[in-house]
Design a protein around this motif. Structure first.
Motif, PDB file in Angstrom:
ATOM      1  N   GLN A 295       0.881  -1.190  -0.071  1.00  0.00           N
ATOM      2  CA  GLN A 295       0.143  -0.064   0.018  1.00  0.00           C
ATOM      3  C   GLN A 295       0.837   1.248  -0.032  1.00  0.00           C
ATOM      4  O   GLN A 295       0.501   2.157  -0.655  1.00  0.00           O
ATOM      5  CB  GLN A 295      -0.876   0.007   1.208  1.00  0.00           C
TER       6      GLN A 295
ATOM      7  N   PHE B 261      -9.296  11.224   3.541  1.00  0.00           N
ATOM      8  CA  PHE B 261      -8.944   9.924   3.396  1.00  0.00           C
ATOM      9  C   PHE B 261      -7.526   9.583   3.129  1.00  0.00           C
ATOM     10  O   PHE B 261      -6.925   8.604   3.658  1.00  0.00           O
ATOM     11  CB  PHE B 261      -9.857   9.351   2.534  1.00  0.00           C
TER      12      PHE B 261
ATOM     13  N   TRP C 215      -4.888   7.182   5.230  1.00  0.00           N
ATOM     14  CA  TRP C 215      -4.540   6.078   4.529  1.00  0.00           C
ATOM     15  C   TRP C 215      -3.041   6.037   4.614  1.00  0.00           C
ATOM     16  O   TRP C 215      -2.351   5.009   4.802  1.00  0.00           O
ATOM     17  CB  TRP C 215      -4.831   6.054   3.008  1.00  0.00           C
TER      18      TRP C 215
ATOM     19  N   TYR D  14      -3.260   0.855   5.413  1.00  0.00           N
ATOM     20  CA  TYR D  14      -4.399  -0.132   4.917  1.00  0.00           C
ATOM     21  C   TYR D  14      -5.682   0.646   4.491  1.00  0.00           C
ATOM     22  O   TYR D  14      -5.875   1.767   4.867  1.00  0.00           O
ATOM     23  CB  TYR D  14      -4.868  -1.026   6.089  1.00  0.00           C
ATOM     24  N   CYS D  15      -6.577   0.024   3.918  1.00  0.00           N
ATOM     25  CA  CYS D  15      -7.892   0.592   3.461  1.00  0.00           C
ATOM     26  C   CYS D  15      -8.925  -0.254   4.193  1.00  0.00           C
ATOM     27  O   CYS D  15      -8.719  -1.023   4.837  1.00  0.00           O
ATOM     28  CB  CYS D  15      -8.284   0.268   1.924  1.00  0.00           C
TER      29      CYS D  15
ATOM     30  N   GLN E 171      -8.022  -3.975   5.048  1.00  0.00           N
ATOM     31  CA  GLN E 171      -7.292  -4.318   6.376  1.00  0.00           C
ATOM     32  C   GLN E 171      -8.045  -5.465   7.231  1.00  0.00           C
ATOM     33  O   GLN E 171      -7.359  -6.277   7.971  1.00  0.00           O
ATOM     34  CB  GLN E 171      -7.438  -3.065   7.538  1.00  0.00           C
TER      35      GLN E 171
ATOM     36  N   ALA F 285      -8.977   7.952   8.181  1.00  0.00           N
ATOM     37  CA  ALA F 285      -9.130   7.450   6.921  1.00  0.00           C
ATOM     38  C   ALA F 285     -10.785   7.215   6.897  1.00  0.00           C
ATOM     39  O   ALA F 285     -11.414   7.470   5.515  1.00  0.00           O
ATOM     40  CB  ALA F 285      -8.563   6.285   6.667  1.00  0.00           C
TER      41      ALA F 285
END
Lengths: 175, 132
Positions: A29, A83, A87, A92-93, A97, B123
């Protein structure tokens, strides 16, 4: 109940492919964000290309409906900037994740807990955001073919060719 | 340490197969892939335990109620699918601090935990705002 089982099976297939594609890991990532390793971009764009052709074929045959989110510039631009910061720190998304945890990278657990807190905080801010950011530049549910006034079968081949050219360039540069 | 057998599949192949799975999901179940809404549902369910009135009063939790749905199970499935793929290919590895993080910020588990927690909170806020 049936929907839940479909969700689980679809998730298992997706998680399996994410792990096989080696796109779950922090190093991958961050490699993409640091423009050092394009593995994730290759994976994502390949999925988008196949999904784009598949879903539009289904739509043309009357077998599926598109799920179009409204284009609200204020929310999309500000949201994606926020975001990106998160990130870059987490690595991780939201969905992947869970997969990172599945292959033993358990620092993803901290990200999952952080996201649960972040979602609760967002719910608190939602009324204020709705009155402000969500009203800035709302274009409604638009798509690129609609805006350009052409068939989606004009836009899709252009997108496919441009992506293949990008892939070719990645391989040439060893990214 | 990267192991010799830890190679995986071509990202193009795994990605294209993902595109096939997502198309089939839209076709047969009418569901598009997504994950971040599930964190809202999870947060609502947890908050409901100690502040049920607060959850009921918040528009966002009314819009996205704390229930287990297709997407929630999809996220659980991602964990299981990755577990199956990694344990059957000997690429599963318990790791508290990623290699690249360790090289830059050192081996401290709590430092990584703190950053990952804060990063996760930021996020998801952005993801929800952009409706991603």
């Amino acid at each position: 109940m049936k929907m839940l089982i479909y969700g689980l099976i679809t998730g298992i297939l997706f998680g399996f492919l994410l792990q096989k594609g080696r796109v779950l890991r922090y190093d991958k990532q961050m490699g993409a964000l640091r423009l050092m390793d394009m593995t994730i971009v290759k994976f994502m764009l390949s999925a988008v290309l196949v999904g784009m052709v598949g879903v539009y074929l289904l739509k043309d045959m009357g077998l599926a409906k598109l799920s179009i989110k409204p284009t609200i510039l204020g929310a999309v631009v500000l949201g994606s900037l926020i975001f990106g910061v998160g990130w870059g720190v987490l690595g991780y998304c939201p969905g992947t994740q869970a997969g990172a945890l599945g292959e033993g990278r358990w620092d993803a657990l901290w990200g999952i807990l952080g996201m649960i807190l972040g979602a609760a905080i967002f719910a608190e801010f939602y009324p204020a955001l709705k009155a402000t950011v969500y009203t800035w530049g709302n274009f409604g549910k638009i798509t690129l073919p609609e805006v350009l006034g052409v068939s989606h079968w004009v836009v899709i081949p252009v997108f496919v060719v441009a992506s293949l050219a990008l892939f070719w360039w990645f391989e040439k540069k060893g990214l | 340490m990267a192991r010799a057998e830890d190679k995986g599949w071509s990202p193009y192949l795994a990605g294209a197969l993902t595109g096939v799975v997502s198309t089939l999901s839209v076709w047969f179940v009418g569901q598009y892939f997504g994950a971040s809404t599930s964190f809202v549902r999870f947060a609502g369910a947890l908050e409901k335990l100690f502040a049920p009135e607060r959850v009921q009063s918040l528009e966002y939790f009314v819009k996205t109620p704390p229930v287990i749905d297709w997407q929630w199970m999809f996220v659980v499935g991602i964990l299981l699918g990755s577990l199956i793929a990694s344990t059957t290919s000997r690429s599963f590895e318990w790791k508290a601090v990623p290699d690249m993080w360790k090289r830059r910020f050192g081996p401290s588990i709590s430092k990584r935990a703190f950053a990952a927690f804060i990063g996760g909170a930021i996020a998801i806020f952005g993801a929800r705002l952009a409706d991603g």
